[in-house]
Design a protein around this motif. Structure first.
Motif, PDB file in Angstrom:
ATOM      1  N   GLN A 279       0.910  -1.060  -0.001  1.00 33.66           N
ATOM      2  CA  GLN A 279      -0.039   0.108  -0.010  1.00 33.66           C
ATOM      3  C   GLN A 279       1.029   1.452   0.102  1.00 33.66           C
ATOM      4  OE1 GLN A 279      -2.745  -0.642   3.245  1.00 33.66           O
ATOM      5  NE2 GLN A 279      -4.092  -1.732   1.811  1.00 33.66           N
ATOM      6  N   LYS A 280       1.764   1.384   0.887  1.00 33.49           N
ATOM      7  CA  LYS A 280       2.901   2.315   0.923  1.00 33.49           C
ATOM      8  C   LYS A 280       3.371   2.656  -0.577  1.00 33.49           C
ATOM      9  CE  LYS A 280       6.044   4.584   4.033  1.00 33.49           C
ATOM     10  NZ  LYS A 280       5.178   5.670   4.457  1.00 33.49           N
TER      11      LYS A 280
ATOM     12  N   PRO B  85      -3.983   8.176  -5.180  1.00 34.85           N
ATOM     13  CA  PRO B  85      -2.822   9.062  -4.629  1.00 34.85           C
ATOM     14  C   PRO B  85      -2.336   9.992  -5.548  1.00 34.85           C
ATOM     15  CG  PRO B  85      -2.237   6.639  -4.948  1.00 34.85           C
ATOM     16  CD  PRO B  85      -3.541   6.780  -5.068  1.00 34.85           C
TER      17      PRO B  85
ATOM     18  N   LYS C  30       2.326   9.870  -5.107  1.00 30.51           N
ATOM     19  CA  LYS C  30       2.742  11.046  -4.727  1.00 30.51           C
ATOM     20  C   LYS C  30       3.719  11.751  -5.829  1.00 30.51           C
ATOM     21  CE  LYS C  30       5.321  13.572  -0.962  1.00 30.51           C
ATOM     22  NZ  LYS C  30       5.948  13.348   0.407  1.00 30.51           N
TER      23      LYS C  30
ATOM     24  N   GLU D  24       1.203   4.540  -2.602  1.00 31.13           N
ATOM     25  CA  GLU D  24       1.007   6.082  -1.959  1.00 31.13           C
ATOM     26  C   GLU D  24       2.307   6.745  -2.785  1.00 31.13           C
ATOM     27  OE1 GLU D  24      -1.161   7.621  -0.419  1.00 31.13           O
ATOM     28  OE2 GLU D  24       0.027   9.382   0.149  1.00 31.13           O
ATOM     29  N   TYR D  25       3.592   6.180  -2.446  1.00 35.50           N
ATOM     30  CA  TYR D  25       4.589   6.603  -2.663  1.00 35.50           C
ATOM     31  C   TYR D  25       4.896   7.222  -4.249  1.00 35.50           C
ATOM     32  CZ  TYR D  25       9.964   7.701  -3.074  1.00 35.50           C
ATOM     33  OH  TYR D  25      11.257   8.050  -3.134  1.00 35.50           O
TER      34      TYR D  25
ATOM     35  N   ARG E 158      -4.756  13.011  -5.749  1.00 35.99           N
ATOM     36  CA  ARG E 158      -4.705  13.690  -4.509  1.00 35.99           C
ATOM     37  C   ARG E 158      -3.545  14.551  -4.537  1.00 35.99           C
ATOM     38  NH1 ARG E 158      -2.604  11.102  -0.208  1.00 35.99           N
ATOM     39  NH2 ARG E 158      -3.647   9.018  -0.935  1.00 35.99           N
ATOM     40  N   HIS E 159      -2.474  14.019  -4.822  1.00 38.40           N
ATOM     41  CA  HIS E 159      -1.180  14.749  -4.787  1.00 38.40           C
ATOM     42  C   HIS E 159      -0.944  15.759  -5.938  1.00 38.40           C
ATOM     43  CE1 HIS E 159       0.947  12.999  -1.147  1.00 38.40           C
ATOM     44  NE2 HIS E 159       0.372  11.652  -1.640  1.00 38.40           N
TER      45      HIS E 159
ATOM     46  N   HIS F  70      -5.801   2.181  -6.775  1.00 37.51           N
ATOM     47  CA  HIS F  70      -4.449   2.248  -5.888  1.00 37.51           C
ATOM     48  C   HIS F  70      -3.496   3.099  -6.418  1.00 37.51           C
ATOM     49  CE1 HIS F  70      -5.600  -1.402  -3.550  1.00 37.51           C
ATOM     50  NE2 HIS F  70      -5.987  -1.914  -4.622  1.00 37.51           N
TER      51      HIS F  70
END
Lengths: 321, 321
Positions: free
Chosen positions: A232-233, A274, A240, A236-237, A277-278, A270
């Motif tokens: 998951q991280k 992100p 971003k 996100e990375y 959002r970023h 997934h």
């Protein structure tokens, strides 16, 4: 009059897919040949025989209207496939050869530009004059459309967004530089991120049982869906970094939409959530909530063929036949 | 037939300059009016009277072919000056009003786009289809040309390169965000850098005797030429950041040239040399030594008027009169 079709060809590192596309954008025949033949002329003979075999199997009276070719590092201006990392040839004049063999218009460009044109002709960008396509495969490819036209740039090498810089001291890139966007955001990039996270954190993870070479984005997606922290991280990375850099792209081009295509885009929310959002967090106010980040309007299987064939639709539009 | 001229108008925060431009691109008359009138209609009456006075003083039989307007935040699509930080009005439909008053084509766009069009019509970009213009004034403005056309984008807000992100946690920007390029690279940006350097280092410097408000880029240039460490370092720092971000712009657009205009560009080699060096260091191999970074081909005084008037030349080209 005999029915006319366009041949769309997508040259990839392992296989070269091609299809026969009718006026309505239906792929009425589809097949492939092996790319890994060091003799380019032999490869091309195989491909041309397979095209004729396809035509004969569907309807021998079909007339070829034109041939569109998407290939890594193909130059729109010269019609040549330059030096592509994953192809066994370099500097091969594919447009010249195929024009001689078929005596119809042949247009070549890089695969991400072809994908952008495909989106414009057959996909979700039909009414858009300004949009961007990002393809997340082994690397990160891109195509840019402004004022309703593909941007090729002065040398024919525009839209290399895989090589904008995230960090000048960052990850080693195949282009010889460091910290390029595709070293973070691509099928390979997210794998590198997974392995960095496994090094940085001590958390238990299914990912600790999989080797770098065995790992695929499909596996990362499935493992993330089971709630794995590292998987998951990693999304996100990746989102971003992609979102931050897309905000810069928006400040250049003020596009109506950004399409995200290719293997990693199959991870769906997934990767999209992100990224959006970023991107929004990094946009100046005039752009906020104005740029749609969308999946392709084309099926994943036929997209590269439709993209390549759309180059010919565009060719006839521009030449007003 | 009476001689035809184009009126070029450049609306700035303090003064609005205008000029009458003949077919050969000569500015045959030039004057200005005060911008700081909160009543837009009154301001426009003053401007229009001054235009007629100019025409009468040169040759009362001159015929106006069209009017081009460059103004911060002017939208090419709506013909309206939106919300510009330094102007006393917002949402004023300047194109509509001037069309009614003069009954000729009126085109407005932001000042950096006008500068790009001026470079294409009258300057060093006459034969270029793909180039970028960067204006370094109070902020950083930009104009992008691809396939021979200005890029306006979907909303009309393309080419806001002053607001690509250098550092998401960096300097506060007038747009409400942090770390935008113009907070580092602009007349104001280099002053901020000077004051940071004066804080970071203990070196003696003439700059320690000058207040922020008194400091100008002309002074920084002169002090750098006398060998001042802080002044020289401020150019190196500014050029490094501009060069790094221009490398990203090249990866988007593969331009033939990047023109750097405006007050800070008058520093010549002090700003061009580090900008080019750091841009080259950050380009991927296919772009290296291919993109020219150049000063404007237009005189600094007449450039904004020629830029605005060129919008009308372009208008007639596109409409094929």
């Amino acid at each position: 009059m005999n029915k006319e079709i366009i041949v769309g060809i997508d040259i990839g590192g392992t296989t070269t897919k091609f299809g026969l596309v009718d006026h309505q954008g239906n792929v009425i025949f589809q097949s492939s040949v092996n790319t890994q033949n060091p003799d380019f002329r032999e490869f091309l003979n195989d491909l041309e025989e397979a095209i004729w075999a396809g035509i004969n199997s569907v309807d021998p009276t079909l007339k070829i209207r034109g041939i569109g070719v998407g290939a890594p590092n193909a130059s729109y201006y010269t019609g040549t496939i330059e030096q592509a990392v994953n192809l066994p040839w370099k500097g091969v004049p594919i447009v010249k050869y195929m024009q001689e063999d078929f005596n119809v218009p042949v247009v070549a460009t890089n695969d991400a530009n072809a994908a952008a044109m495909g989106e414009a002709i057959y996909g979700h960008a039909k009414k858009m004059n300004d949009f961007v396509v990002i393809t997340l495969g082994t690397g990160l490819g891109s195509g840019i459309v402004t004022n309703g036209k593909l941007v090729h740039g002065h040398q024919g090498f525009a839209a290399e967004l895989g090589h904008v810089t995230v960090n000048p001291n960052g990850r080693q890139c195949g282009c010889g530089r460091k910290g390029c966007l595709e070293t973070y955001v691509s099928a390979t990039g997210i794998k590198r991120t997974i392995f960095k996270l496994l090094a940085d954190y001590t958390s238990d993870s299914e990912l600790r049982d999989i080797s770098f070479n065995d790992l695929s984005t499909k596996m990362i997606t499935e493992i993330a869906e089971r709630g794995d922290f590292v998987a998951q991280k990693s999304f996100e990375y990746t989102g971003k970094i992609l979102g931050q850099k897309l905000a810069d792209t928006v400040a250049h081009l003020d596009p109506e939409a950004i399409f995200i295509l290719g293997g990693l885009s199959q991870a769906g929310k997934h990767i999209f959530e992100p990224t959006i959002r970023h991107m929004e967090a990094n946009l100046m106010p005039i752009y906020k909530n104005k740029v749609n980040v969308l999946p392709s309007g084309l099926g994943n299987q036929t997209a590269p063929i439709l993209g390549a064939s759309s180059l010919i639709v565009d060719y006839f539009k521009q030449n007003e036949f």
